[in-house]
Motif scaffolding. Structure first.
Motif, PDB file in Angstrom:
ATOM      1  N   GLU A 265       0.014  87.361 -11.222  1.00 38.93           N
ATOM      2  CA  GLU A 265      -1.084  87.146 -10.281  1.00 38.93           C
ATOM      3  C   GLU A 265      -1.118  88.311  -9.307  1.00 38.93           C
ATOM      4  O   GLU A 265      -0.094  88.688  -8.738  1.00 38.93           O
ATOM      5  N   TYR A 266      -2.288  88.889  -9.133  1.00 34.73           N
ATOM      6  CA  TYR A 266      -2.442  90.033  -8.239  1.00 34.73           C
ATOM      7  C   TYR A 266      -2.397  89.567  -6.788  1.00 34.73           C
ATOM      8  O   TYR A 266      -3.003  88.560  -6.418  1.00 34.73           O
ATOM      9  N   ASP A 267      -1.662  90.297  -5.973  1.00 32.97           N
ATOM     10  CA  ASP A 267      -1.567  90.022  -4.543  1.00 32.97           C
ATOM     11  C   ASP A 267      -1.699  91.359  -3.816  1.00 32.97           C
ATOM     12  O   ASP A 267      -0.818  92.218  -3.920  1.00 32.97           O
ATOM     13  N   SER A 268      -2.792  91.538  -3.083  1.00 34.22           N
ATOM     14  CA  SER A 268      -3.045  92.817  -2.412  1.00 34.22           C
ATOM     15  C   SER A 268      -1.976  93.141  -1.367  1.00 34.22           C
ATOM     16  O   SER A 268      -1.817  94.304  -0.990  1.00 34.22           O
ATOM     17  N   ASP A 269      -1.228  92.147  -0.899  1.00 38.85           N
ATOM     18  CA  ASP A 269      -0.144  92.397   0.052  1.00 38.85           C
ATOM     19  C   ASP A 269       1.100  92.972  -0.628  1.00 38.85           C
ATOM     20  O   ASP A 269       1.991  93.470   0.045  1.00 38.85           O
ATOM     21  N   TRP A 270       1.174  92.873  -1.955  1.00 41.70           N
ATOM     22  CA  TRP A 270       2.338  93.330  -2.701  1.00 41.70           C
ATOM     23  C   TRP A 270       1.909  94.198  -3.885  1.00 41.70           C
ATOM     24  O   TRP A 270       2.207  93.884  -5.036  1.00 41.70           O
ATOM     25  N   PRO A 271       1.232  95.312  -3.633  1.00 35.74           N
ATOM     26  CA  PRO A 271       0.847  96.187  -4.749  1.00 35.74           C
ATOM     27  C   PRO A 271       2.092  96.808  -5.384  1.00 35.74           C
ATOM     28  O   PRO A 271       3.136  96.931  -4.739  1.00 35.74           O
ATOM     29  N   SER A 272       1.944  97.172  -6.653  1.00 36.36           N
ATOM     30  CA  SER A 272       3.076  97.728  -7.391  1.00 36.36           C
ATOM     31  C   SER A 272       2.629  98.845  -8.313  1.00 36.36           C
ATOM     32  O   SER A 272       1.537  98.776  -8.875  1.00 36.36           O
ATOM     33  N   PRO A 273       3.479  99.838  -8.516  1.00 35.92           N
ATOM     34  CA  PRO A 273       3.166 100.860  -9.516  1.00 35.92           C
ATOM     35  C   PRO A 273       3.197 100.297 -10.931  1.00 35.92           C
ATOM     36  O   PRO A 273       2.752 100.960 -11.867  1.00 35.92           O
ATOM     37  N   CYS A 274       3.664  99.069 -11.106  1.00 36.12           N
ATOM     38  CA  CYS A 274       3.726  98.433 -12.430  1.00 36.12           C
ATOM     39  C   CYS A 274       2.359  97.952 -12.901  1.00 36.12           C
ATOM     40  O   CYS A 274       2.154  97.755 -14.098  1.00 36.12           O
ATOM     41  N   GLU A 275       1.457  97.733 -11.958  1.00 34.85           N
ATOM     42  CA  GLU A 275       0.158  97.144 -12.301  1.00 34.85           C
ATOM     43  C   GLU A 275      -0.674  98.087 -13.161  1.00 34.85           C
ATOM     44  O   GLU A 275      -0.743  99.280 -12.903  1.00 34.85           O
TER      45      GLU A 275
ATOM     46  N   HIS B 236      -2.376  92.990 -15.758  1.00 38.39           N
ATOM     47  CA  HIS B 236      -1.324  93.383 -16.694  1.00 38.39           C
ATOM     48  C   HIS B 236      -0.338  94.288 -15.972  1.00 38.39           C
ATOM     49  O   HIS B 236      -0.687  94.993 -15.037  1.00 38.39           O
ATOM     50  N   TRP B 237       0.891  94.268 -16.431  1.00 40.90           N
ATOM     51  CA  TRP B 237       1.899  95.108 -15.806  1.00 40.90           C
ATOM     52  C   TRP B 237       2.870  95.625 -16.859  1.00 40.90           C
ATOM     53  O   TRP B 237       2.965  95.091 -17.959  1.00 40.90           O
TER      54      TRP B 237
ATOM     55  N   SER C 123      16.600 101.667 -10.937  1.00 32.90           N
ATOM     56  CA  SER C 123      16.041 102.470 -12.028  1.00 32.90           C
ATOM     57  C   SER C 123      14.608 102.142 -12.413  1.00 32.90           C
ATOM     58  O   SER C 123      13.920 102.985 -12.990  1.00 32.90           O
ATOM     59  N   PHE C 124      14.152 100.912 -12.143  1.00 28.17           N
ATOM     60  CA  PHE C 124      12.812 100.495 -12.578  1.00 28.17           C
ATOM     61  C   PHE C 124      12.163  99.602 -11.527  1.00 28.17           C
ATOM     62  O   PHE C 124      12.827  98.744 -10.949  1.00 28.17           O
ATOM     63  N   PHE C 125      10.865  99.790 -11.344  1.00 24.81           N
ATOM     64  CA  PHE C 125      10.056  98.755 -10.717  1.00 24.81           C
ATOM     65  C   PHE C 125       9.634  97.846 -11.863  1.00 24.81           C
ATOM     66  O   PHE C 125       9.228  98.321 -12.940  1.00 24.81           O
ATOM     67  N   CYS C 126       9.734  96.537 -11.655  1.00 30.69           N
ATOM     68  CA  CYS C 126       9.479  95.600 -12.746  1.00 30.69           C
ATOM     69  C   CYS C 126       9.270  94.210 -12.160  1.00 30.69           C
ATOM     70  O   CYS C 126       9.841  93.888 -11.116  1.00 30.69           O
ATOM     71  N   ALA C 127       8.493  93.391 -12.838  1.00 31.30           N
ATOM     72  CA  ALA C 127       8.417  91.983 -12.463  1.00 31.30           C
ATOM     73  C   ALA C 127       9.724  91.317 -12.883  1.00 31.30           C
ATOM     74  O   ALA C 127      10.464  91.843 -13.718  1.00 31.30           O
ATOM     75  N   ASN C 128      10.026  90.163 -12.303  1.00 33.30           N
ATOM     76  CA  ASN C 128      11.196  89.412 -12.724  1.00 33.30           C
ATOM     77  C   ASN C 128      11.001  88.987 -14.177  1.00 33.30           C
ATOM     78  O   ASN C 128       9.877  88.672 -14.589  1.00 33.30           O
ATOM     79  N   LEU C 129      12.083  88.970 -14.952  1.00 31.80           N
ATOM     80  CA  LEU C 129      11.987  88.678 -16.377  1.00 31.80           C
ATOM     81  C   LEU C 129      12.817  87.452 -16.736  1.00 31.80           C
ATOM     82  O   LEU C 129      14.000  87.375 -16.398  1.00 31.80           O
ATOM     83  N   ALA C 130      12.178  86.517 -17.439  1.00 38.06           N
ATOM     84  CA  ALA C 130      12.879  85.330 -17.917  1.00 38.06           C
ATOM     85  C   ALA C 130      13.699  85.694 -19.149  1.00 38.06           C
ATOM     86  O   ALA C 130      13.270  86.483 -19.994  1.00 38.06           O
ATOM     87  N   ALA C 131      14.884  85.104 -19.237  1.00 41.09           N
ATOM     88  CA  ALA C 131      15.776  85.389 -20.349  1.00 41.09           C
ATOM     89  C   ALA C 131      16.633  84.161 -20.610  1.00 41.09           C
ATOM     90  O   ALA C 131      16.675  83.219 -19.811  1.00 41.09           O
TER      91      ALA C 131
END
Length: 186
Positions: free
Chosen positions: A34-44, A55-56, A88-96
């Motif tokens: 979900e896009y949040d303008s308060d938390w922009p990311s280079p991943c987007e 998408h990210w 090392s990476f900007f990334c969303a949290n990943l389920a595993a």
């Protein structure tokens, strides 16, 4: 960068790749958040309005994110693997999924999120010191209430611990070993 750090970066890239392949096979598109303008990311990838999905994709941090400020504040050198993992990476949290159950790997989403992560790391280590427990750095949450996965700063070992308690179960001897054992959950 030493061989251990380089190996961990490769293992993280491989996990990201497996996660993305699984996600695309199941959903027929790249992962979204979900896009949040308060938390922009280079991943987007592409534009969106608040509340819409975007998408990210993980983005390498060049240069790697710096922990000098937190190390100075704590008068402690953080384990090189935790700095490599978070730096090392900007990334969303990943389920595993690990052999013991489901979890979510935490990653900085942006520089602003990295700063928030550092504040949480400071608080966690100060709490450990106040409780006279060995210093750990959390990097994942589990599907069990109040159980997090942490790295013991002095050894690099991965342990399960309840928040505010001593680590109670060794999970892996290193971050590389642990990440290699995971299966993506999409």
């Amino acid at each position: 960068m030493n061989a251990s750090q380089s190996n961990l970066i490769n293992v993280l890239q491989q996990f990201h790749h497996r996660y993305f392949q699984s996600y695309q096979q199941q959903h027929h598109q790249p992962p979204t958040v979900e896009y949040d303008s308060d938390w922009p990311s280079p991943c987007e990838q592409g534009g969106a309005s608040n509340g819409e999905t975007v998408h990210w994709h993980p983005v390498p941090c060049a240069p790697p994110l710096d922990f000098a400020n937190i190390e100075q504040a704590l008068e402690l050198e953080l384990h090189p693997d935790i700095k490599t993992y978070f730096g090392s990476f900007f990334c969303a949290n990943l389920a595993a999924e690990a052999s013991d159950g489901k979890l979510e790997l935490l990653f900085p989403w942006s520089q602003k999120d990295f700063e928030r992560l550092q504040e949480n790391m400071l608080g966690h280590i100060w709490m450990k010191r106040k409780l006279r427990q060995q210093e750990t750095v959390f990097f994942a949450v589990t599907d069990i209430d109040d159980v997090i996965l942490s790295m013991v700063n002095s050894t690099g070992e991965i342990w399960a611990e309840k928040v505010g308690k001593k680590p109670h179960r060794k999970i892996a001897g290193s971050m590389t070993e642990f990440i290699t054992s995971l299966e993506p959950v999409v």
